[in-house]
Scaffold this motif. Structure first.
Motif, mmCIF file in Angstrom:
data_model
loop_
_atom_site.group_PDB
_atom_site.id
_atom_site.type_symbol
_atom_site.label_atom_id
_atom_site.label_comp_id
_atom_site.label_asym_id
_atom_site.label_seq_id
_atom_site.Cartn_x
_atom_site.Cartn_y
_atom_site.Cartn_z
ATOM 1 N N VAL A 9 -19.708 37.055 -28.717
ATOM 2 C CA VAL A 9 -20.284 36.467 -27.525
ATOM 3 C C VAL A 9 -21.785 36.314 -27.736
ATOM 4 O O VAL A 9 -22.431 37.170 -28.340
ATOM 5 N N ALA A 10 -22.299 35.187 -27.267
ATOM 6 C CA ALA A 10 -23.728 34.895 -27.399
ATOM 7 C C ALA A 10 -24.137 33.997 -26.229
ATOM 8 O O ALA A 10 -23.293 33.420 -25.541
ATOM 9 N N ALA A 11 -25.426 33.882 -26.041
ATOM 10 C CA ALA A 11 -25.934 33.038 -24.962
ATOM 11 C C ALA A 11 -25.897 31.559 -25.330
ATOM 12 O O ALA A 11 -25.836 30.700 -24.455
ATOM 13 N N LEU A 85 -17.041 28.057 -33.928
ATOM 14 C CA LEU A 85 -16.182 27.290 -33.025
ATOM 15 C C LEU A 85 -16.252 27.915 -31.631
ATOM 16 O O LEU A 85 -15.844 29.067 -31.443
ATOM 17 N N GLU A 86 -16.786 27.172 -30.669
ATOM 18 C CA GLU A 86 -16.858 27.690 -29.310
ATOM 19 C C GLU A 86 -15.483 27.621 -28.650
ATOM 20 O O GLU A 86 -14.772 26.626 -28.759
ATOM 21 N N LEU A 87 -15.122 28.706 -27.962
ATOM 22 C CA LEU A 87 -13.857 28.781 -27.242
ATOM 23 C C LEU A 87 -14.127 28.719 -25.743
ATOM 24 O O LEU A 87 -14.853 29.558 -25.205
ATOM 25 N N THR A 88 -13.562 27.724 -25.099
ATOM 26 C CA THR A 88 -13.726 27.553 -23.658
ATOM 27 C C THR A 88 -12.616 28.297 -22.916
ATOM 28 O O THR A 88 -11.647 28.785 -23.531
ATOM 29 N N TRP A 89 -12.731 28.308 -21.592
ATOM 30 C CA TRP A 89 -11.696 28.915 -20.753
ATOM 31 C C TRP A 89 -10.346 28.250 -21.038
ATOM 32 O O TRP A 89 -9.321 28.924 -21.175
ATOM 33 N N GLU A 90 -10.348 26.936 -21.150
ATOM 34 C CA GLU A 90 -9.110 26.193 -21.409
ATOM 35 C C GLU A 90 -8.542 26.534 -22.783
ATOM 36 O O GLU A 90 -7.322 26.669 -22.935
ATOM 37 N N HIS A 123 -3.627 43.013 -29.746
ATOM 38 C CA HIS A 123 -5.055 42.801 -30.033
ATOM 39 C C HIS A 123 -5.480 41.393 -29.603
ATOM 40 O O HIS A 123 -6.548 41.225 -29.007
ATOM 41 N N ASP A 124 -4.643 40.408 -29.888
ATOM 42 C CA ASP A 124 -4.948 39.020 -29.512
ATOM 43 C C ASP A 124 -5.064 38.874 -27.996
ATOM 44 O O ASP A 124 -5.996 38.248 -27.491
ATOM 45 N N LEU A 125 -4.114 39.460 -27.271
ATOM 46 C CA LEU A 125 -4.130 39.348 -25.809
ATOM 47 C C LEU A 125 -5.318 40.106 -25.208
ATOM 48 O O LEU A 125 -5.921 39.648 -24.235
ATOM 49 N N GLU A 126 -5.676 41.236 -25.786
ATOM 50 C CA GLU A 126 -6.853 41.982 -25.323
ATOM 51 C C GLU A 126 -8.132 41.173 -25.570
ATOM 52 O O GLU A 126 -9.026 41.134 -24.728
ATOM 53 N N PHE A 127 -8.207 40.523 -26.725
ATOM 54 C CA PHE A 127 -9.347 39.655 -27.022
ATOM 55 C C PHE A 127 -9.469 38.553 -25.963
ATOM 56 O O PHE A 127 -10.560 38.296 -25.443
ATOM 57 N N ALA A 131 -12.594 37.964 -23.633
ATOM 58 C CA ALA A 131 -13.325 36.699 -23.797
ATOM 59 C C ALA A 131 -13.433 35.965 -22.464
ATOM 60 O O ALA A 131 -14.484 35.399 -22.149
ATOM 61 N N ARG A 132 -12.380 35.969 -21.686
ATOM 62 C CA ARG A 132 -12.427 35.329 -20.362
ATOM 63 C C ARG A 132 -13.503 35.972 -19.483
ATOM 64 O O ARG A 132 -14.199 35.279 -18.745
ATOM 65 N N ALA A 133 -13.615 37.289 -19.543
ATOM 66 C CA ALA A 133 -14.634 37.985 -18.743
ATOM 67 C C ALA A 133 -16.031 37.520 -19.133
ATOM 68 O O ALA A 133 -16.889 37.309 -18.270
ATOM 69 N N GLU A 134 -16.268 37.320 -20.418
ATOM 70 C CA GLU A 134 -17.581 36.864 -20.890
ATOM 71 C C GLU A 134 -17.857 35.427 -20.443
ATOM 72 O O GLU A 134 -18.961 35.108 -20.009
ATOM 73 N N VAL A 135 -16.854 34.572 -20.547
ATOM 74 C CA VAL A 135 -17.012 33.180 -20.119
ATOM 75 C C VAL A 135 -17.265 33.133 -18.612
ATOM 76 O O VAL A 135 -18.110 32.375 -18.137
#
Length: 147
Positions: A9-11, A85-90, A123-127, A131-135
């Motif tokens: 995660v980054a700004a 590669l940026e990962l969006t909510w979608e 692990h994938d589902l936890e990620f 990740a959603r929380a950060e987005v």
């Protein structure tokens, strides 16, 4: 040698490379530090999860196509090796559905190892949850890999 995969995660895009470009080794702590920039925080690490890599490569190619960016022939096979590669909510929603359906694409590569979908399932589902929380907080989540 082998497939190493990271999510962080980054700004902003490019912050990880920018941090490393300005980082110096602290002699007292033996850790790298960059006084001018916050270090991106790692969300997940995978070692040889080839089918996740295949999914990310497909996503990268779709995003390149959707933005009408040209993919050089020399980059087509290596795709996301070392590419942020940026990962969006979608994207995270799509990844979660694919993982839950156990439908990651079968992917092979010289340094990729064997199918590890079952091993990394939790692990994938936890990620994805993290990740959603950060987005949600307005930060950006990135995937990167190297082999």
């Amino acid at each position: 040698m082998g497939l190493d995969q990271y999510a962080y995660v980054a700004a902003k895009a490019g912050q990880r490379q920018e941090w490393w470009d300005g980082a110096e080794l602290d002699a007292d702590t033996s850790k790298f530090k960059n006084p001018n920039l916050a270090e991106p925080r790692e969300l997940a690490y995978w070692r040889k999860h080839p089918n996740l890599q295949g999914w990310m490569e497909s996503l990268w190619k779709r995003k390149m196509h959707d933005t009408n960016k040209e993919i050089p022939d020399s980059d087509w096979d290596s795709s996301v090796n070392g590419v942020e590669l940026e990962l969006t909510w979608e994207d995270l929603d799509d990844l979660e559905k694919t993982i839950k359906k156990r439908n990651l694409p079968n992917t092979q590569g010289f340094f990729f190892g064997d199918n590890n979908d079952q091993h990394y399932y939790g692990h994938d589902l936890e990620f994805i949850k993290n990740a959603r929380a950060e987005v949600f907080l307005g930060l950006k989540v990135f995937y990167n890999s190297s082999w």
